[in-house]
Design a protein around this motif. Structure first.
Motif, PDB file in Angstrom:
ATOM      1  N   ASP A 161       0.847  -1.188   0.000  1.00  0.00           N
ATOM      2  CA  ASP A 161       0.000   0.000   0.000  1.00  0.00           C
ATOM      3  C   ASP A 161       0.888   1.245   0.000  1.00  0.00           C
ATOM      4  OD1 ASP A 161      -2.057   1.793   0.191  1.00  0.00           O
ATOM      5  OD2 ASP A 161      -2.640   1.262   2.235  1.00  0.00           O
ATOM      6  N   ARG A 212       0.562   5.195  -8.174  1.00  0.00           N
ATOM      7  CA  ARG A 212       0.665   4.839  -6.761  1.00  0.00           C
ATOM      8  C   ARG A 212      -0.401   3.827  -6.363  1.00  0.00           C
ATOM      9  NH1 ARG A 212       3.669   6.866  -2.977  1.00  0.00           N
ATOM     10  NH2 ARG A 212       4.157   8.705  -4.250  1.00  0.00           N
ATOM     11  N   GLN A 214      -3.076   2.195  -4.070  1.00  0.00           N
ATOM     12  CA  GLN A 214      -4.045   2.844  -3.193  1.00  0.00           C
ATOM     13  C   GLN A 214      -4.864   1.790  -2.464  1.00  0.00           C
ATOM     14  OE1 GLN A 214      -5.999   5.072  -6.301  1.00  0.00           O
ATOM     15  NE2 GLN A 214      -4.623   6.818  -6.095  1.00  0.00           N
TER      16      GLN A 214
END
Length: 236
Positions: A161, A212, A214
């Protein structure tokens, strides 16, 4: 997503220590008839392979990563360059074709790049529940491997994460970017920024994408091997 010109990435400099490690790699690439690359002449290799790979370190998240997975590693770029530049990071070069893995291991040994290893496995299999690769990397890299949505799907189950995917691409493709935007909610990963690498990289119109992770990996990922390429998320 805007198709406006992307801001250029900072241009990291190759350290003397990294150059010393990569010189035997470039020499092996030129001398080994089995090298899995069409670019083997040393002068071109320093630009097309090394400089292009180095450009990814313009992203601070990649430069700070402790564990990196290079998906579809091919002849070992960008993974070997990243490992040479980041000696405290572990770099796993994931490549399903055994002969390419054999070359990567020989190149790493020639350069004394002890923090790089080739994994002869499909990214999907390395990221399955219970696998050591699942959600274990700070960063994933992919250089000229596939469509953005495909790369995001392959990277998501490998990333922790908050981890990042850095993808090397050529000219920006609005249709491909829109496909990624549509597919992102089902992949647990979203686009952060797009940056130009011209004129430093070894490819014209080079752009790098940072995405990124998430939250947790969606429960339906990874899909069966090959599905991310055959049926990318976000296709209308």
């Amino acid at each position: 997503m805007s198709g406006a010109d992307a801001e250029p990435l900072p241009q990291p400099e190759l350290t003397a220590a990294a150059r010393a490690k990569l010189e035997p790699v470039i020499a092996l690439l030129a001398a080994d008839e089995t090298a899995p690359s069409s670019v083997i002449e040393p002068a071109r290799s320093w630009v097309v392979h090394v400089a292009d790979s180095l450009s990814g370190l313009g992203f601070a998240d990649l430069a700070a990563a402790a564990r990196i997975a290079d998906v579809g590693a091919g002849a070992g770029f960008p993974g070997l360059v990243l490992a040479a530049m980041l000696p405290d990071a572990q770099v796993d070069l994931i490549e399903s074709i055994a002969r390419k893995c054999e070359f990567i291991d020989r190149a790493a040994a020639a350069g004394g790049i002890a923090n790089a290893r080739a994994l002869s496995v499909r990214a999907e299999d390395w990221a399955r529940p219970g696998s050591p690769g699942r959600e274990s990397y700070d960063a994933v890299t992919a250089r000229a491997v596939g469509r953005l949505s495909t790369l995001a799907e392959l990277a998501s189950p490998l990333l922790r994460d908050g981890g990042v995917l850095v993808a090397w691409k050529g000219r920006r493709d609005p249709g491909e970017e829109a496909e990624l935007e549509r597919g992102a909610p089902r992949l647990g990963i979203g686009l952060s920024e797009v940056r130009s690498a011209d004129p430093y990289a070894g490819s014209r119109n080079r752009h790098l994408y940072s995405m990124r992770k998430q939250g947790p990996t969606p429960t339906d990922l990874p899909r069966r091997a090959g599905m991310a390429k055959k049926r990318p998320r976000g296709v209308i």
